[in-house]
Design an enzyme around this catalytic site. Structure first.
Site, PDB file in Angstrom:
ATOM      1  N   TYR A 125      83.122 157.150  86.463  1.00 51.76           N
ATOM      2  CA  TYR A 125      82.144 155.229  86.219  1.00 51.76           C
ATOM      3  C   TYR A 125      80.850 156.112  86.574  1.00 51.76           C
ATOM      4  O   TYR A 125      80.044 156.677  87.340  1.00 51.76           O
ATOM      5  CB  TYR A 125      83.113 154.463  87.721  1.00 51.76           C
ATOM      6  CG  TYR A 125      82.343 153.372  87.640  1.00 51.76           C
ATOM      7  CD1 TYR A 125      82.291 152.772  86.525  1.00 51.76           C
ATOM      8  CD2 TYR A 125      81.684 153.167  88.921  1.00 51.76           C
ATOM      9  CE1 TYR A 125      82.447 151.284  87.287  1.00 51.76           C
ATOM     10  CE2 TYR A 125      80.863 151.747  89.197  1.00 51.76           C
ATOM     11  CZ  TYR A 125      80.873 151.088  88.204  1.00 51.76           C
ATOM     12  OH  TYR A 125      80.667 149.804  88.767  1.00 51.76           O
ATOM     13  N   GLU A 213      76.365 148.941  83.688  1.00 51.84           N
ATOM     14  CA  GLU A 213      77.697 149.437  84.271  1.00 51.84           C
ATOM     15  C   GLU A 213      78.791 150.089  82.600  1.00 51.84           C
ATOM     16  O   GLU A 213      79.158 149.960  80.928  1.00 51.84           O
ATOM     17  CB  GLU A 213      79.292 148.319  84.397  1.00 51.84           C
ATOM     18  CG  GLU A 213      80.337 149.247  84.565  1.00 51.84           C
ATOM     19  CD  GLU A 213      81.102 148.489  85.171  1.00 51.84           C
ATOM     20  OE1 GLU A 213      81.699 148.885  86.960  1.00 51.84           O
ATOM     21  OE2 GLU A 213      82.351 148.011  84.807  1.00 51.84           O
TER      22      GLU A 213
END
Length: 403
Positions: A125, A213
């Site tokens: 992530y 993101e």
């Protein structure tokens, strides 16, 4: 301004950020053709089909009334056809959309990157956003990427790393290397991650992102680092510099009342309360919302008409607020600095007369230049509009209206 995954990935490619390739389509025939093209290019029968909406949680979300997920793997042309039929035109409900869900107008037919090889694949992530408290951009990253990142952040916050970037110095080489090291990478994967992070940060700054993101950030079996998914938000104030990006706006994904407000240059955000607000100035708007809550009500919206309120903007504000069936009263709170209070009062009266049939209490608080004259205009208008000069008076009137 939010972008779809396929749009964000095209922007990243301009900054040499490796992404999972795909083709966005809006019908089943185009989905089948996209699958054939990807199969020819990769020699792989597998393809990933992703609903394109402005919300996360697509992999866990379902098309309303079905068991179809918003992200699915197809192993053949027949499966591509069936999944595309199931998703396109359906309403996808995820944890971020709420029960109403969002209609899926496009899907992305993407390459499968999870194929086995000499090295294990791995999901990470990574995101970049502004840390307002520190006045610096921050890169947040974790070895635990994928659909359960929210649970990771909640249950094991020690697995979330942060790297702050000084605005004058930008991302330094040692910081990119630190990120790759903390992700447990080595060899070619380490080098590719350093390049990825560097180019991604350049994209974040160059595109004027508010948030960027990548989840998952993916290490392939041949040690490449690629963006499998991408959520990108652009700072609205920067769009004047990015006409090409501004043209990517998808108004079908936005609240219709907020879109309408934008057409009148009104700053509007819909909320869940019962008292509509019309204010000039963001600071005054926030104070007004606090005052409504202290009076026992709940603000139904944030609406800033700016410093040049007139009959047209007041009328537009009225119409937008009244579209919300939960609104039980409207509070207009204007400080007459740039614009005179009596001019705003005239605008309120004109808008009220033009609209007619307003069956909820309207409270007008005008303070500043010509406030006394404005109150007189309201009081002598013969309309069902209550006026106030002091904020405490307006608060009492709101309290009675929502009691």
């Amino acid at each position: 301004m939010n972008l779809h995954e396929y749009q964000a990935k095209e922007l990243l490619k301009k900054y040499q950020v490796p992404v999972q390739e795909g083709i966005a389509v809006d019908n089943v025939m185009a989905a089948e053709e996209a699958y054939r093209q990807l199969k020819t290019e990769t020699g792989n029968n597998f393809a990933v089909i992703k609903a394109q909406i402005h919300a996360g949680g697509r992999g866990k979300g379902k098309i309303q009334g079905t068991e179809q997920r918003g992200v699915a793997v197809a192993k053949s042309l027949e499966e591509v056809t069936q999944i595309a039929k199931n998703i396109l035109g359906g309403t996808l409900v995820t944890i971020q959309t709420g029960p109403a869900g969002k209609k899926v107008n496009k899907i992305l037919i993407a390459q499968d990157v999870y194929y086995p090889g000499a090295n294990p694949v791995k999901e990470f992530y990574l995101s970049i956003l502004l840390d307002r408290a520190k006045g610096m951009n921050v890169i947040m990253y974790s070895t635990e990427g994928g659909m359960d990142i929210e649970e990771v952040a909640h249950n094991t916050p020690d697995k979330i790393f942060k790297e702050w970037i000084h605005p004058s110095g930008g991302l330094q080489g040692f910081q990119a290397r630190k990120i790759a090291f903390n992700l447990g990478l080595s060899g070619d994967a380490f080098k590719n991650c350093v390049k990825f992070v560097t180019n991604l940060y350049n994209a974040y700054v160059g595109i004027d992102c508010g948030m960027l993101e990548i989840n998952p950030l993916f290490k392939t079996s041949d040690e490449k680092i690629i963006a499998v998914d991408c959520k990108m938000n652009i700072d609205d104030n920067s769009l004047m510099r990015h006409a090409d990006i501004a043209s990517l706006r998808d108004v079908t994904e936005e609240d219709p009342t907020e879109v309408e407000a934008g057409q009148f240059n009104l700053n509007f955000v819909k909320l869940d309360g019962n008292v509509g607000c019309m204010v000039n100035g963001a600071g005054l708007a926030m104070a007004t919302m606090d005052m409504i809550k202290l009076s026992g009500g709940e603000p139904a919206n944030f609406l800033d008409v700016g410093g040049s309120a007139n009959a047209q903007t007041v009328e537009a504000g009225f119409r937008i607020i009244l579209k919300d069936p939960n609104v039980k009263a409207i509070l207009i709170n204007i400080f007459g600095g740039i614009v005179r209070c009596d001019r705003v009062a005239s605008g309120v009266i004109d808008a009220y007369n033009k609209m007619g049939n307003i069956n909820i209490p309207i409270i007008v608080r005008l303070q500043g230049t010509n406030a006394v004259e404005a109150k007189k205009l309201i009081d002598e208008s013969g309309l069902k509009v209550q006026s106030a000069i002091e904020l405490s008076e307006a608060a009492d009137l709101v309290k009675k209206a929502v009691a």
